[in-house]
Design a protein around this motif. Structure first.
Motif, PDB file in Angstrom:
ATOM      1  N   GLY A 284      37.220  48.164  34.691  1.00  0.00           N
ATOM      2  CA  GLY A 284      36.027  47.452  35.144  1.00  0.00           C
ATOM      3  C   GLY A 284      34.988  47.233  34.072  1.00  0.00           C
ATOM      4  O   GLY A 284      34.278  46.224  34.086  1.00  0.00           O
ATOM      5  N   SER A 285      34.895  48.139  33.124  1.00  0.00           N
ATOM      6  CA  SER A 285      33.908  47.964  32.058  1.00  0.00           C
ATOM      7  C   SER A 285      34.376  46.981  30.990  1.00  0.00           C
ATOM      8  O   SER A 285      33.590  46.545  30.166  1.00  0.00           O
ATOM      9  N   HIS A 286      35.650  46.620  31.020  1.00  0.00           N
ATOM     10  CA  HIS A 286      36.203  45.717  30.004  1.00  0.00           C
ATOM     11  C   HIS A 286      36.374  44.280  30.483  1.00  0.00           C
ATOM     12  O   HIS A 286      36.606  43.388  29.674  1.00  0.00           O
ATOM     13  N   VAL A 287      36.305  44.071  31.760  1.00  0.00           N
ATOM     14  CA  VAL A 287      36.474  42.729  32.315  1.00  0.00           C
ATOM     15  C   VAL A 287      35.099  42.238  32.753  1.00  0.00           C
ATOM     16  O   VAL A 287      34.406  42.920  33.500  1.00  0.00           O
ATOM     17  N   THR A 288      34.712  41.066  32.279  1.00  0.00           N
ATOM     18  CA  THR A 288      33.383  40.555  32.577  1.00  0.00           C
ATOM     19  C   THR A 288      33.442  39.102  33.053  1.00  0.00           C
ATOM     20  O   THR A 288      34.505  38.481  33.023  1.00  0.00           O
ATOM     21  N   GLY A 289      32.313  38.612  33.466  1.00  0.00           N
ATOM     22  CA  GLY A 289      32.162  37.204  33.817  1.00  0.00           C
ATOM     23  C   GLY A 289      33.024  36.756  34.980  1.00  0.00           C
ATOM     24  O   GLY A 289      33.266  37.505  35.928  1.00  0.00           O
ATOM     25  N   ASP A 290      33.485  35.516  34.880  1.00  0.00           N
ATOM     26  CA  ASP A 290      34.285  34.920  35.947  1.00  0.00           C
ATOM     27  C   ASP A 290      35.591  35.678  36.185  1.00  0.00           C
ATOM     28  O   ASP A 290      36.070  35.753  37.312  1.00  0.00           O
ATOM     29  N   GLU A 291      36.147  36.235  35.126  1.00  0.00           N
ATOM     30  CA  GLU A 291      37.396  36.988  35.263  1.00  0.00           C
ATOM     31  C   GLU A 291      37.180  38.221  36.143  1.00  0.00           C
ATOM     32  O   GLU A 291      38.016  38.569  36.957  1.00  0.00           O
ATOM     33  N   ARG A 292      36.054  38.875  35.952  1.00  0.00           N
ATOM     34  CA  ARG A 292      35.719  40.061  36.742  1.00  0.00           C
ATOM     35  C   ARG A 292      35.586  39.700  38.214  1.00  0.00           C
ATOM     36  O   ARG A 292      36.096  40.391  39.091  1.00  0.00           O
ATOM     37  N   VAL A 293      34.899  38.600  38.480  1.00  0.00           N
ATOM     38  CA  VAL A 293      34.710  38.135  39.857  1.00  0.00           C
ATOM     39  C   VAL A 293      36.058  37.773  40.475  1.00  0.00           C
ATOM     40  O   VAL A 293      36.369  38.175  41.594  1.00  0.00           O
ATOM     41  N   ALA A 294      36.872  37.021  39.749  1.00  0.00           N
ATOM     42  CA  ALA A 294      38.180  36.604  40.267  1.00  0.00           C
ATOM     43  C   ALA A 294      39.080  37.814  40.522  1.00  0.00           C
ATOM     44  O   ALA A 294      39.769  37.884  41.546  1.00  0.00           O
ATOM     45  N   LEU A 295      39.053  38.776  39.609  1.00  0.00           N
ATOM     46  CA  LEU A 295      39.866  39.974  39.802  1.00  0.00           C
ATOM     47  C   LEU A 295      39.399  40.752  41.019  1.00  0.00           C
ATOM     48  O   LEU A 295      40.211  41.152  41.860  1.00  0.00           O
ATOM     49  N   ALA A 296      38.109  40.941  41.143  1.00  0.00           N
ATOM     50  CA  ALA A 296      37.565  41.673  42.295  1.00  0.00           C
ATOM     51  C   ALA A 296      37.919  40.967  43.610  1.00  0.00           C
ATOM     52  O   ALA A 296      38.268  41.619  44.598  1.00  0.00           O
ATOM     53  N   GLN A 297      37.873  39.656  43.617  1.00  0.00           N
ATOM     54  CA  GLN A 297      38.192  38.900  44.832  1.00  0.00           C
ATOM     55  C   GLN A 297      39.666  38.992  45.194  1.00  0.00           C
ATOM     56  O   GLN A 297      40.025  38.842  46.354  1.00  0.00           O
ATOM     57  N   SER A 298      40.515  39.261  44.218  1.00  0.00           N
ATOM     58  CA  SER A 298      41.956  39.319  44.486  1.00  0.00           C
ATOM     59  C   SER A 298      42.403  40.686  44.998  1.00  0.00           C
ATOM     60  O   SER A 298      43.536  40.829  45.434  1.00  0.00           O
ATOM     61  N   LEU A 299      41.517  41.659  44.941  1.00  0.00           N
ATOM     62  CA  LEU A 299      41.884  43.038  45.268  1.00  0.00           C
ATOM     63  C   LEU A 299      41.299  43.483  46.603  1.00  0.00           C
ATOM     64  O   LEU A 299      40.322  42.901  47.076  1.00  0.00           O
ATOM     65  N   PRO A 300      41.855  44.540  47.191  1.00  0.00           N
ATOM     66  CA  PRO A 300      41.226  45.124  48.372  1.00  0.00           C
ATOM     67  C   PRO A 300      39.800  45.575  48.021  1.00  0.00           C
ATOM     68  O   PRO A 300      39.503  45.876  46.856  1.00  0.00           O
ATOM     69  N   ARG A 301      38.940  45.620  49.008  1.00  0.00           N
ATOM     70  CA  ARG A 301      37.515  45.894  48.790  1.00  0.00           C
ATOM     71  C   ARG A 301      37.270  47.171  47.986  1.00  0.00           C
ATOM     72  O   ARG A 301      36.441  47.190  47.079  1.00  0.00           O
ATOM     73  N   GLU A 302      37.958  48.246  48.287  1.00  0.00           N
ATOM     74  CA  GLU A 302      37.735  49.501  47.565  1.00  0.00           C
ATOM     75  C   GLU A 302      38.076  49.351  46.086  1.00  0.00           C
ATOM     76  O   GLU A 302      37.355  49.838  45.214  1.00  0.00           O
ATOM     77  N   ALA A 303      39.151  48.674  45.783  1.00  0.00           N
ATOM     78  CA  ALA A 303      39.529  48.427  44.392  1.00  0.00           C
ATOM     79  C   ALA A 303      38.524  47.489  43.725  1.00  0.00           C
ATOM     80  O   ALA A 303      38.159  47.690  42.559  1.00  0.00           O
ATOM     81  N   ALA A 304      38.074  46.491  44.452  1.00  0.00           N
ATOM     82  CA  ALA A 304      37.084  45.551  43.916  1.00  0.00           C
ATOM     83  C   ALA A 304      35.799  46.277  43.557  1.00  0.00           C
ATOM     84  O   ALA A 304      35.181  46.000  42.524  1.00  0.00           O
TER      85      ALA A 304
END
Length: 163
Positions: free
Chosen positions: A65-85
Motif C-alpha cells: 500500500g505504501s508503494h502504490v499511489t495515484g490512480d493505480e492505488r484507487v484501481a487496485l483498492a476497487q478491485s479488492l474486497p473492502r478489508e484488503a482495499a
C-alpha cells in the motif's frame, strides 16, 4: 390558436444508497470476498491455516500500500474486497520506492521469525493471488509503476528491455 400542454409528472425512485442497503447482506458478501482472497493465499502459499494466510496477507498488502499511489492505488483498492482495499488505501505513500529485494526484506522485518527466503515466499504467495484477483491489465500497469524486479513477485516473468 396556441395550445399548451403540461408535461406529465414524473416520479423518480431514488436508488438505494450505501446507507440504506441491507448492511447484513453487504457484510456477508464482503466477508466472503475477504475469505476467498485469503483462502486463495492459503492455497498458493500452502499455509496450514487460514489465520496464518490472513496474517501474511495483511502484512504484504500493508507493505504494498505504501508503494502504490495515484490512480493505480484507487484501481487496485476497487478491485479488492473492502478489508484488503483498506489495507492498501490506509498506508502513507512512501517517497522512495524500494527495490523488489528491499521490499521483501522490509516484509521480513514485519513477520516474526521470517528470513529473506520465507519473506519472499510470503510476498510471492500474496502478490501472485493479487495479480489474479486484480486482472492482467491492472497488474501490468502496476508493474510499470514499480521498480524492476517486482514482476517475479507477482508471478510473472521479469523481462529486461533492450536498448
Amino acid at each position: 390558436m396556441t395550445v399548451t400542454t403540461t408535461p406529465p409528472q414524473r416520479t423518480t425512485i431514488p436508488a438505494a444508497s450505501p446507507l440504506t442497503r441491507d448492511r447484513g447482506r453487504d457484510a456477508d458478501a464482503e466477508s466472503a470476498g475477504w475469505e476467498k482472497l485469503t483462502e486463495a493465499v492459503r492455497e498458493a502459499g500452502q499455509y496450514p491455516t487460514r489465520a496464518e494466510a490472513e496474517r501474511v496477507t495483511c502484512t504484504v498488502l500493508s507493505a504494498l500500500g505504501s508503494h502504490v499511489t495515484g490512480d493505480e492505488r484507487v484501481a487496485l483498492a476497487q478491485s479488492l474486497p473492502r478489508e484488503a482495499a483498506r489495507l492498501i488505501a490506509s498506508q502513507i505513500p512512501t517517497t522512495h520506492l524500494l527495490t523488489a529485494r528491499e521490499f521483501v526484506d522490509s516484509v521480513a522485518t514485519r513477520i516474526d521469525g521470517a528470513t529473506p527466503a520465507t519473506a519472499r515466499w510470503h510476498v510471492s504467495s500474496v502478490l501472485t493471488v493479487l495479480a489474479t484477483w486484480a486482472g492482467a491489465p491492472l497488474t501490468t500497469h502496476l508493474l510499470t509503476q514499480l521498480p524492476p524486479g517486482y514482476a517475479l513477485l507477482f508471478g510473472r516473468a521479469d523481462l529486461a528491455t533492450t536498448v
